[in-house]
Design a protein around this motif. Sequence first.
Motif, short mmCIF file in Angstrom:
data_model
loop_
_atom_site.label_atom_id
_atom_site.label_comp_id
_atom_site.label_asym_id
_atom_site.label_seq_id
_atom_site.Cartn_x
_atom_site.Cartn_y
_atom_site.Cartn_z
N PHE A 119 0.82 -1.22 0.00
CA PHE A 119 0.00 0.00 0.00
C PHE A 119 0.85 1.27 0.00
O PHE A 119 0.38 2.32 0.42
CB PHE A 119 -0.92 0.01 1.22
N ARG A 120 2.08 1.17 -0.51
CA ARG A 120 2.99 2.31 -0.45
C ARG A 120 2.45 3.52 -1.22
O ARG A 120 2.79 4.66 -0.91
CB ARG A 120 4.36 1.93 -0.98
N GLY A 121 1.60 3.27 -2.21
CA GLY A 121 1.03 4.37 -2.99
C GLY A 121 0.08 5.24 -2.19
O GLY A 121 -0.26 6.36 -2.62
N TYR A 122 -0.35 4.76 -1.04
CA TYR A 122 -1.27 5.54 -0.20
C TYR A 122 -0.55 6.22 0.96
O TYR A 122 -1.19 6.89 1.78
CB TYR A 122 -2.37 4.63 0.34
N ILE A 123 0.78 6.06 1.02
CA ILE A 123 1.57 6.76 2.03
C ILE A 123 2.43 7.77 1.27
O ILE A 123 3.62 7.57 1.04
CB ILE A 123 2.46 5.78 2.82
N PRO A 132 -4.46 2.18 9.78
CA PRO A 132 -5.74 2.90 9.64
C PRO A 132 -5.63 4.10 8.71
O PRO A 132 -6.61 4.46 8.04
CB PRO A 132 -6.06 3.34 11.07
N MET A 133 -4.44 4.70 8.62
CA MET A 133 -4.26 5.84 7.73
C MET A 133 -4.37 5.40 6.27
O MET A 133 -4.94 6.11 5.43
CB MET A 133 -2.90 6.48 7.98
N ALA A 150 2.10 11.52 1.62
CA ALA A 150 2.39 12.81 2.24
C ALA A 150 3.80 12.79 2.83
O ALA A 150 4.18 11.85 3.52
CB ALA A 150 1.36 13.12 3.33
N ASN A 151 4.57 13.84 2.58
CA ASN A 151 5.96 13.86 3.00
C ASN A 151 6.11 13.75 4.50
O ASN A 151 7.04 13.11 5.00
CB ASN A 151 6.64 15.14 2.50
N ASN A 152 5.19 14.38 5.26
CA ASN A 152 5.34 14.35 6.71
C ASN A 152 4.90 13.02 7.32
O ASN A 152 4.87 12.88 8.53
CB ASN A 152 4.59 15.51 7.37
N TYR A 153 4.53 12.03 6.47
CA TYR A 153 4.23 10.69 6.97
C TYR A 153 5.21 9.65 6.42
O TYR A 153 5.18 8.49 6.84
CB TYR A 153 2.80 10.28 6.62
N GLN A 154 6.04 10.08 5.47
CA GLN A 154 7.01 9.15 4.90
C GLN A 154 7.98 8.62 5.96
O GLN A 154 8.42 7.48 5.90
CB GLN A 154 7.81 9.84 3.79
N TYR A 155 8.28 9.45 6.94
CA TYR A 155 9.23 9.02 7.96
C TYR A 155 8.69 7.85 8.78
O TYR A 155 9.46 7.02 9.29
CB TYR A 155 9.60 10.19 8.89
N LEU A 156 7.36 7.74 8.90
CA LEU A 156 6.77 6.61 9.60
C LEU A 156 7.09 5.30 8.89
O LEU A 156 7.37 4.28 9.51
CB LEU A 156 5.25 6.78 9.71
N LYS A 157 7.05 5.38 7.56
CA LYS A 157 7.39 4.20 6.76
C LYS A 157 8.86 3.83 6.94
O LYS A 157 9.20 2.64 7.07
CB LYS A 157 7.09 4.49 5.28
N ARG A 158 9.71 4.82 6.98
CA ARG A 158 11.15 4.55 7.15
C ARG A 158 11.44 3.93 8.51
O ARG A 158 12.25 3.01 8.64
CB ARG A 158 11.95 5.84 6.96
N ILE A 159 10.76 4.44 9.54
CA ILE A 159 10.94 3.85 10.87
C ILE A 159 10.48 2.40 10.87
O ILE A 159 11.14 1.52 11.44
CB ILE A 159 10.15 4.67 11.92
N ALA A 160 9.35 2.13 10.22
CA ALA A 160 8.81 0.77 10.18
C ALA A 160 9.79 -0.21 9.53
O ALA A 160 9.88 -1.38 9.93
CB ALA A 160 7.48 0.76 9.46
N SER A 181 -7.10 6.61 3.41
CA SER A 181 -6.57 7.27 2.22
C SER A 181 -7.14 6.71 0.93
O SER A 181 -7.02 7.34 -0.13
CB SER A 181 -5.03 7.16 2.20
N ILE A 182 -7.74 5.52 0.98
CA ILE A 182 -8.29 4.89 -0.23
C ILE A 182 -9.65 5.51 -0.52
O ILE A 182 -10.57 5.43 0.30
CB ILE A 182 -8.40 3.37 -0.04
N GLU A 183 -9.78 6.12 -1.66
CA GLU A 183 -10.99 6.89 -1.98
C GLU A 183 -12.18 6.00 -2.32
O GLU A 183 -13.31 6.31 -1.97
CB GLU A 183 -10.71 7.86 -3.13
N SER A 184 -11.96 4.91 -3.03
CA SER A 184 -13.08 4.06 -3.43
C SER A 184 -13.60 3.25 -2.25
O SER A 184 -12.82 2.76 -1.42
CB SER A 184 -12.67 3.11 -4.56
N ARG A 185 -14.91 3.13 -2.17
CA ARG A 185 -15.54 2.40 -1.08
C ARG A 185 -15.10 0.93 -1.09
O ARG A 185 -14.76 0.36 -0.05
CB ARG A 185 -17.06 2.49 -1.22
N ARG A 186 -15.11 0.34 -2.28
CA ARG A 186 -14.74 -1.07 -2.40
C ARG A 186 -13.29 -1.28 -1.98
O ARG A 186 -12.96 -2.23 -1.26
CB ARG A 186 -14.94 -1.53 -3.83
N GLY A 187 -12.42 -0.39 -2.42
CA GLY A 187 -11.01 -0.52 -2.08
C GLY A 187 -10.75 -0.39 -0.59
O GLY A 187 -9.96 -1.14 -0.02
#
Length: 381
Positions: A286-290, A334-335, A292-302, A339-345
Amino acid sequence: MNFIETLNQNWGTALLFWMFFVFSIMLAHLYQYIFYKSDTGSRNQSLIIKWIFLLVVIAGPAILIGVRRFDVGADTSNNWIAYMNLGVVDSIKISFFTTGIDKPLFFLIHYTVFLVFNGTPTIFFTIISFLTLFILVLALDKWKDKLSISFALFVYYSFFGMQLLNQSRQMLALSILFYALYSLSEKKILKYILIISIAGMIHFTAFVGILFLLFNFKRTKHYLGKNYLFYFILLGATFFMEPILKITSKIIPGKYSAYINFHSSSDIGLGLALNVLPVIIPILLFRGYIVANNYQYLKRIAFLTLPFRLAGYISYFVMRMYYYGAIPIVILFPMIIKSIESRRGSVLAFIFFVVLCCVYYIVNYMFVNSAYLFPYHSVFD
């Protein structure tokens, strides 16, 4: 004992905990609706009222975890003995310099509760449980516009909830570090360092949060190069963990270098996959939904979950460091759904994460690491 037999033995404890967890999750959903989504003007209600509501949200799990018996978890036994020893040492000075100098804030809580509540360890463990979960939900409240607090709690209970029974001091430090992550996203560096310092005075390992300052770099013309450099260093740290740990053991205080006991283990398999894949794979999927620059660091920590967990095969006591890498998933999962716009997604992502969390809980806590935690025993047994 095989997988099915172990699950049959442990399902009662799991059911007990999830009754309390689910009720807490439902109250968290109600909290977010009442204070932030309804049209009743509740946003203007006092901070005290919100805090009281949040205390109600966590009350069930905090009390259940707090009234555990002294033999539920090896660390619980050690903390119980240390707590009782406060009543027999010759002076507070001796007690501090033998058990508290490396964790001064935790020792202060330890000794204060001992004095106020006449040396009752169950009250101490209950207070620590409340503090840990309360700081956690205060942190989630800061991210309220970006995620579902109730689903974030579900992720936390699935991955970290049972550790509260055993590794209570590190879990308290982890919650404080988790609280600090919002300040890092807002680039409030001094506030972030102050909060990390508080966490470090609870459990020394929380000072690893200082390293996270390097991960929230700005999106400038050098951003791509910095990103590549981060992953290059990450891979290097993964493959050269032993020399890194040897250097670390030379520069940290002697008391902590003793914990880095080098040993070799060829039994790399289920434990590594169980702790790393549920963190790394969803972020990659789901990297395409992360974005925003100020949330990229969360991915790096993970992504630090991998080298931290691998370090456990070289030095057992370093293995718990992977908690600090894994904790951002409480925000990220949960973020991603929101971030996924489509209901089904979003529904499919929700199902994916629910199944992931349930499988992790069942395999990790009810089977692989069920010793000491299952079956649950309270002080009333």
